[in-house]
Design an enzyme around this catalytic site. Structure first.
Site, PDB file in Angstrom:
ATOM      1  N   GLU A 154      16.821  69.753 -76.001  1.00 16.48           N
ATOM      2  CA  GLU A 154      15.490  69.780 -75.378  1.00 16.48           C
ATOM      3  C   GLU A 154      14.898  68.379 -75.231  1.00 16.48           C
ATOM      4  OE1 GLU A 154      14.798  72.978 -78.333  1.00 16.48           O
ATOM      5  OE2 GLU A 154      13.288  73.651 -76.912  1.00 16.48           O
ATOM      6  N   ARG A 206       8.261  86.631 -86.253  1.00 12.57           N
ATOM      7  CA  ARG A 206       7.541  87.333 -85.175  1.00 12.57           C
ATOM      8  C   ARG A 206       8.231  88.651 -84.836  1.00 12.57           C
ATOM      9  NH1 ARG A 206       7.466  82.343 -81.126  1.00 12.57           N
ATOM     10  NH2 ARG A 206       7.768  80.948 -82.888  1.00 12.57           N
ATOM     11  N   GLY A 213      12.187  80.693 -83.414  1.00  9.92           N
ATOM     12  CA  GLY A 213      11.678  81.460 -82.284  1.00  9.92           C
ATOM     13  C   GLY A 213      12.881  81.850 -81.436  1.00  9.92           C
ATOM     14  N   ASN A 261       6.558  65.098 -79.553  1.00  9.60           N
ATOM     15  CA  ASN A 261       6.255  66.525 -79.642  1.00  9.60           C
ATOM     16  C   ASN A 261       5.278  66.715 -80.799  1.00  9.60           C
ATOM     17  OD1 ASN A 261       6.245  69.283 -79.928  1.00  9.60           O
ATOM     18  ND2 ASN A 261       8.457  69.497 -80.192  1.00  9.60           N
ATOM     19  N   GLU A 321      23.874  78.811 -82.034  1.00 13.98           N
ATOM     20  CA  GLU A 321      24.957  77.814 -82.090  1.00 13.98           C
ATOM     21  C   GLU A 321      25.831  77.965 -83.328  1.00 13.98           C
ATOM     22  OE1 GLU A 321      23.333  73.802 -81.568  1.00 13.98           O
ATOM     23  OE2 GLU A 321      21.884  74.638 -80.157  1.00 13.98           O
ATOM     24  N   ASN A 322      25.232  78.493 -84.415  1.00 16.71           N
ATOM     25  CA  ASN A 322      25.936  78.433 -85.702  1.00 16.71           C
ATOM     26  C   ASN A 322      26.422  79.755 -86.262  1.00 16.71           C
ATOM     27  OD1 ASN A 322      25.591  75.538 -86.346  1.00 16.71           O
ATOM     28  ND2 ASN A 322      23.424  76.067 -86.215  1.00 16.71           N
ATOM     29  N   HIS A 345      10.269  78.077 -74.221  1.00 16.68           N
ATOM     30  CA  HIS A 345      11.599  77.463 -74.448  1.00 16.68           C
ATOM     31  C   HIS A 345      12.238  77.058 -73.115  1.00 16.68           C
ATOM     32  CE1 HIS A 345      12.018  80.097 -78.325  1.00 16.68           C
ATOM     33  NE2 HIS A 345      11.632  78.874 -78.653  1.00 16.68           N
ATOM     34  N   ARG A 400      20.287  82.826 -92.445  1.00 15.50           N
ATOM     35  CA  ARG A 400      21.318  82.601 -93.473  1.00 15.50           C
ATOM     36  C   ARG A 400      20.994  83.387 -94.736  1.00 15.50           C
ATOM     37  NH1 ARG A 400      21.032  76.244 -92.384  1.00 15.50           N
ATOM     38  NH2 ARG A 400      18.899  76.952 -92.192  1.00 15.50           N
ATOM     39  N   HIS A 419      18.348  81.814 -76.467  1.00 11.55           N
ATOM     40  CA  HIS A 419      17.894  80.757 -77.381  1.00 11.55           C
ATOM     41  C   HIS A 419      17.487  81.459 -78.672  1.00 11.55           C
ATOM     42  CE1 HIS A 419      15.712  76.901 -78.376  1.00 11.55           C
ATOM     43  NE2 HIS A 419      15.133  77.759 -79.212  1.00 11.55           N
ATOM     44  N   LEU A 420      18.364  81.401 -79.674  1.00 14.48           N
ATOM     45  CA  LEU A 420      18.118  82.128 -80.920  1.00 14.48           C
ATOM     46  C   LEU A 420      17.936  81.134 -82.063  1.00 14.48           C
ATOM     47  CD1 LEU A 420      20.881  84.904 -80.474  1.00 14.48           C
ATOM     48  CD2 LEU A 420      18.517  84.917 -79.641  1.00 14.48           C
ATOM     49  N   ARG A 438       6.266  66.907 -74.891  1.00 11.90           N
ATOM     50  CA  ARG A 438       6.458  68.353 -74.784  1.00 11.90           C
ATOM     51  C   ARG A 438       5.074  69.005 -74.768  1.00 11.90           C
ATOM     52  NH1 ARG A 438       7.873  72.755 -79.274  1.00 11.90           N
ATOM     53  NH2 ARG A 438       8.236  74.472 -77.841  1.00 11.90           N
ATOM     54  N   GLY A 495      19.527  77.271 -83.420  1.00 12.25           N
ATOM     55  CA  GLY A 495      20.062  77.368 -84.783  1.00 12.25           C
ATOM     56  C   GLY A 495      20.985  78.555 -85.018  1.00 12.25           C
ATOM     57  N   ASP A 501      14.802  83.256 -92.646  1.00 11.72           N
ATOM     58  CA  ASP A 501      15.981  82.454 -92.310  1.00 11.72           C
ATOM     59  C   ASP A 501      17.215  83.358 -92.243  1.00 11.72           C
ATOM     60  OD1 ASP A 501      18.355  80.738 -92.720  1.00 11.72           O
ATOM     61  OD2 ASP A 501      16.866  79.156 -92.982  1.00 11.72           O
TER      62      ASP A 501
HETATM   63  P1  ADP Z   1      13.560  76.171 -84.513  1.00 12.18           P
HETATM   64  O1  ADP Z   1      13.269  77.317 -83.606  1.00 12.18           O
HETATM   65  O2  ADP Z   1      12.536  75.998 -85.602  1.00 12.18           O
HETATM   66  O3  ADP Z   1      13.975  74.893 -83.822  1.00 12.18           O
HETATM   67  P2  ADP Z   1      16.353  76.421 -85.231  1.00 12.18           P
HETATM   68  O4  ADP Z   1      16.830  76.388 -83.836  1.00 12.18           O
HETATM   69  O5  ADP Z   1      16.711  75.290 -86.136  1.00 12.18           O
HETATM   70  O6  ADP Z   1      14.811  76.683 -85.336  1.00 12.18           O
HETATM   71  O7  ADP Z   1      16.913  77.776 -85.893  1.00 12.18           O
HETATM   72  C1  ADP Z   1      16.604  78.175 -87.190  1.00 12.18           C
HETATM   73  C2  ADP Z   1      17.465  79.395 -87.514  1.00 12.18           C
HETATM   74  O8  ADP Z   1      18.848  79.004 -87.358  1.00 12.18           O
HETATM   75  C3  ADP Z   1      17.310  79.940 -88.917  1.00 12.18           C
HETATM   76  O9  ADP Z   1      17.225  81.361 -88.893  1.00 12.18           O
HETATM   77  C4  ADP Z   1      18.604  79.523 -89.587  1.00 12.18           C
HETATM   78  O10 ADP Z   1      19.037  80.487 -90.505  1.00 12.18           O
HETATM   79  C5  ADP Z   1      19.582  79.500 -88.445  1.00 12.18           C
HETATM   80  N1  ADP Z   1      20.713  78.612 -88.753  1.00 12.18           N
HETATM   81  C6  ADP Z   1      20.717  77.276 -88.802  1.00 12.18           C
HETATM   82  N2  ADP Z   1      21.938  76.817 -89.179  1.00 12.18           N
HETATM   83  C7  ADP Z   1      22.716  77.901 -89.364  1.00 12.18           C
HETATM   84  C8  ADP Z   1      24.085  78.114 -89.756  1.00 12.18           C
HETATM   85  N3  ADP Z   1      24.882  77.087 -90.032  1.00 12.18           N
HETATM   86  N4  ADP Z   1      24.530  79.389 -89.825  1.00 12.18           N
HETATM   87  C9  ADP Z   1      23.724  80.419 -89.521  1.00 12.18           C
HETATM   88  N5  ADP Z   1      22.427  80.285 -89.160  1.00 12.18           N
HETATM   89  C10 ADP Z   1      21.935  79.055 -89.091  1.00 12.18           C
END
Ligand code: ADP
Length: 404
Positions: free
Chosen positions: A389, A246, A217, A7, A339-340, A182, A290, A213-214, A93, A336, A288
């Site tokens: 992916e 964005r 992006g 990629n 999932e989290n 995506h 977080r 997909h959050l 990709r 990101g 970010d």
């Molecule tokens: P990309 O689109 O660059 O692949 P990711 O899928 O890694 O990005 O997502 C990045 C986002 O996920 C950021 O906003 C980050 O804050 C959030 N994120 C990653 N880990 C956590 C977590 N443990 N808790 C909350 N948010 C998270």
């Protein structure tokens, strides 16, 4: 079969080597800061189960980066292969396949020309993707290369979902329409959700699913019986959800308004909407999630509002897509944030009982595994699924090459 997934971004090359039968990753790596004047590139190489190999050296272009990747895979402390002959194929990709590609393809001269033509629609992405393809062809001559497009999964959308209501000639002559991105992620989590629905004794085959997909992006897709019927991203990945930097959806009249009142050029407005908006623009703190949540918890009202706008936009699209599909059987969260971040998921799904979504207060949300968030009585289930992916690219590369 061993498949190398590549990629390429404008100054980076990411790779992952898979053993496709076991779905095992043998090594993964990232070469960043390629071709940056005055700065060495940084090479990160992670052989499975061993320590990361990291070093800096000048790497002027993608050709040299691909040579370096092939060297580290076969030599030195990060070695995982005796020879490049062990790699059966390379999967790439590619961001924009336009209307030319509804599935993954073996790359030949005609495919390269098509990707080049579609670079008009993705000037920041397709050229580095192509540079990566050419670099791999040079570094590993004779190996089959396969292109897996971010847009392909969305090619099943009906015209009413992808046409913009602007003069028709702009679609006919310039290809201005909704494409969506995506796609490999939406495809993977939709398929996995169908398997999970079946395991729960539900009808996975004809299910109406919204995939969210959050990540940095963000995009969503409405997927009915495995076919995408709508998605939030458009001609470019700027439309739809609020993202890290964005804006997502805005009134298009904001663009001439900003131009006229602030004396900004199209380029400057483009930068504002792509790089300075979203969570960053609204919170003034960070792109970010977080950091935004930490600031909100400390009483920063701009950050709290950024969180609310982010969640509200996703919620609104879930409702829109339930209407588009005539009902809803599952909502899936991935990437990101998806999932989290339990707080984001709960804000999005609260008071959605009218759609049959009943969040189970006892459901464990700590696990890293794919999981169900709703009660067994819910007619619509909410799922968290880890996206894969790169694995999709490896599997499709294997399928296109027709060797197992
Ligand atoms: P990309 O689109 O660059 O692949 P990711 O899928 O890694 O990005 O997502 C990045 C986002 O996920 C950021 O906003 C980050 O804050 C959030 N994120 C990653 N880990 C956590 C977590 N443990 N808790 C909350 N948010 C998270």
């Amino acid at each position: 079969m061993r498949v190398l997934v590549v990629n390429c971004g404008s100054s980076s090359l990411k790779y992952q080597l898979f053993e496709t039968e076991s779905e095992e990753t043998l090594a993964a790596g990232l070469i960043e800061r390629i071709g940056q004047d005055g700065a060495d590139a940084i090479v990160h190489h992670l052989p499975a189960g061993r320590d990361e190999v990291k070093f800096e050296q000048p790497i002027a272009d993608h050709n040299l980066a691909a040579m370096e990747m092939t060297r580290i895979l076969c030599e030195g402390e990060g070695k995982v292969l005796d020879s490049l002959d062990e790699i059966a194929a390379v999967g790439h990709r590619v961001v924009h396949g336009g209307e030319d590609f509804a599935s993954s393809v073996l790359i030949d001269d005609a495919v390269i020309q098509c990707i080049e033509r579609n670079a008009a629609l993705a000037p920041l992405h397709n050229p580095p993707n192509l540079a990566g393809i050419r670099a791999c062809m040079k570094a590993m001559p004779g190996k089959p290369n396969v292109a897996v497009f971010d847009t392909a999964f969305h090619q099943t959308m009906p015209r009413k979902a992808y046409l913009y209501a602007i003069p028709r000639a702009y679609y006919d002559e310039l290809g201005i329409r909704r494409y969506g991105f995506h796609g490999t992620s939406h495809f993977y989590v939709d398929g996995r959700a169908r398997v999970m629905l079946k395991e729960m004794g539900r009808d996975g085959d004809s299910a109406r699913i919204v995939t969210c997909h959050l990540g940095n992006g963000c995009s969503m897709a409405a997927v009915k019986a495995g076919s995408c019927v709508d998605t939030t991203m458009g001609l470019t990945p700027l439309e739809g959800c609020v993202m890290g930097t964005r804006s997502g959806d805005i009134d298009p009249a904001i663009i001439p308004f900003l131009g006229a009142t602030q004396n900004l050029s199209f380029k400057e407005i483009d930068t504002i909407l792509n790089k300075k908006s979203g969570l960053l623009g609204l919170s003034g703190i960070s792109n970010d999630m977080r950091d935004v949540q930490t600031a909100a918890a400390e009483g920063n009202t701009d950050a709290a509002e950024a969180f609310e706008v982010f969640c509200y936009r996703v919620r609104k699209y879930i409702g829109a897509y339930a209407a588009a599909m005539g009902g809803l059987d599952a909502v899936v969260f991935t990437a990101g944030i998806g999932e989290n971040d339990a707080k984001v998921r709960h804000r999005i799904l609260e008071n959605m009982e009218f759609l049959g979504i009943h969040i189970d207060p006892d459901a464990s949300d700590e696990s890293r595994d794919d999981r169900v968030l709703t009660t067994p009585e819910s007619s619509c289930v909410a799922l968290v699924i880890g996206t894969k992916e790169e694995l999709v690219i490896a599997r499709q590369t294997e399928a296109v090459c027709g060797v197992a």
